[in-house]
Design an enzyme around this catalytic site. Structure first.
Site, mmCIF file in Angstrom:
data_model
loop_
_atom_site.group_PDB
_atom_site.id
_atom_site.type_symbol
_atom_site.label_atom_id
_atom_site.label_comp_id
_atom_site.label_asym_id
_atom_site.label_seq_id
_atom_site.Cartn_x
_atom_site.Cartn_y
_atom_site.Cartn_z
ATOM 1 N N GLU A 54 0.543 -1.521 -0.385
ATOM 2 C CA GLU A 54 0.118 0.102 -0.150
ATOM 3 C C GLU A 54 0.646 1.073 0.004
ATOM 4 O OE1 GLU A 54 -3.169 1.741 2.981
ATOM 5 O OE2 GLU A 54 -2.324 -0.156 3.039
ATOM 6 N N LYS A 76 -9.553 2.105 -1.931
ATOM 7 C CA LYS A 76 -9.350 1.980 -1.129
ATOM 8 C C LYS A 76 -10.421 2.261 -1.058
ATOM 9 C CE LYS A 76 -7.508 1.371 3.485
ATOM 10 N NZ LYS A 76 -6.410 1.411 4.287
ATOM 11 N N CYS A 87 -5.499 -3.171 2.210
ATOM 12 C CA CYS A 87 -5.519 -3.278 4.128
ATOM 13 C C CYS A 87 -6.701 -3.238 4.858
ATOM 14 C CB CYS A 87 -4.828 -1.600 4.378
ATOM 15 S SG CYS A 87 -3.471 -2.151 5.877
ATOM 16 N N VAL A 109 -0.634 -3.181 10.677
ATOM 17 C CA VAL A 109 -0.174 -2.380 12.058
ATOM 18 C C VAL A 109 -0.618 -3.674 13.300
ATOM 19 C CG1 VAL A 109 -0.375 0.714 11.013
ATOM 20 C CG2 VAL A 109 -2.480 -0.826 12.329
#
Length: 289
Positions: free
Chosen positions: A47, A118, A151, A178
């Site tokens: 990304e 996205k 993501c 993350v």
């Protein structure tokens, strides 16, 4: 004997340097060439691979963004795709007029095939980017039908289901995962678990290319992987902190055949569309599955 649709997929796990677009693109080209040398025909990058992720202001994001497909990053990726006969799915900071998008481009040997924006924005992305406005397109390519997610999109089952219902063989996922609160030390990324479940429940391949490193205080998870239609990894997961290329030879045709789990059950056709809308209430047209 069943017809084979073999494709070698490579997910590039790299560490972009924030704001150094020229260096990031040059580094990505080196890694793409390495993947091609190893036989890859479909390459996935993380990304926002060209700019980095942690913007401080919208002005900063806008200054780093590029137009698609005529910006320098897309042109560089298109050049190597043509030279090496590749299909590339890569995350990019996109500018269209005054709007910014967290996007991914799909590029083939003949050039730009399409763009995915996205749909589900995470955290401070909401300060800089517009939510995606082109739905969940599935791109027809000589390799097969390619879908894209980015993501946080992977936390929504609808992302994969709508692409599977359009006949996607593989969903490529440029990502910047993350750590998730409550994650035990040494435990695999929650995103890996979600992607494995999605691959199994939709009988399609999922190829996730994550980044590594810490950017402006934000650590990233690594652990890129390629998942079979069975839900089990075909390659990876990669490490949490090293630049790696994760690759696997996969048979896209096998994913279509394997949706028939036994004499009675086909994972997509068994859905109770007498109770809920087949296409989840969207105006997306059903494909062959």
């Amino acid at each position: 004997m069943p017809v084979s649709s073999l494709v070698r997929v490579a997910c590039i796990q790299m560490e972009p340097r924030f704001g150094d677009t020229n260096a990031n693109v040059a580094h990505s080209l080196d890694l793409i060439a390495r993947a091609a040398d190893d036989g890859a025909t479909l390459v996935v990058l993380p990304e926002l691979a060209n700019t980095g992720y942690v913007f401080d202001t919208r002005e900063e994001a806008f200054a780093l963004a590029e137009t698609i497909p005529d910006g320098p990053t897309c042109l560089a990726w298109a050049k190597i795709a043509k030279e090496r006969g590749l299909h590339i799915v890569a995350g990019i900071t996109e500018r269209e007029g005054t709007a910014l998008y967290n996007s991914a481009v799909v590029i083939g040997p003949e050039g730009h095939i399409g763009t995915y924006r996205k749909m589900h924005l995470w955290g401070n992305e909401n300060l800089f980017f517009e939510p995606g406005n082109n739905g969940f397109p599935v791109f027809q390519t000589p390799l097969g039908r390619i879908g894209v997610a980015i993501c946080y999109d992977g936390w929504f089952p609808e992302t994969y289901r709508l692409q599977a219902l359009q006949g996607a063989d593989i969903v490529c996922v440029p990502t910047n995962w993350v750590p998730i609160p409550g994650q035990a030390e040494g435990r695999e990324a929650m995103a890996n678990i979600l992607a494995m479940g999605a691959a199994h429940s939709n009988s399609l391949y999922i190829a996730c290319a994550d980044r590594i490193g810490t950017e402006r205080g934000q650590p990233f998870e690594g652990q890129s992987l390629i998942i079979s239609y069975t839900g089990w990894p075909a390659a990876g997961p990669a490490s949490r902190d090293g630049e790696e290329i994760v690759s696997a030879e996969i048979d896209l045709g096998a994913a279509r055949r394997a949706r028939n789990w036994n004499d009675f059950n086909q994972v997509l056709r068994d859905r109770r569309t007498d109770i809920y809308a087949e296409m989840l209430g969207s105006d997306i047209s059903r494909g062959w599955y």
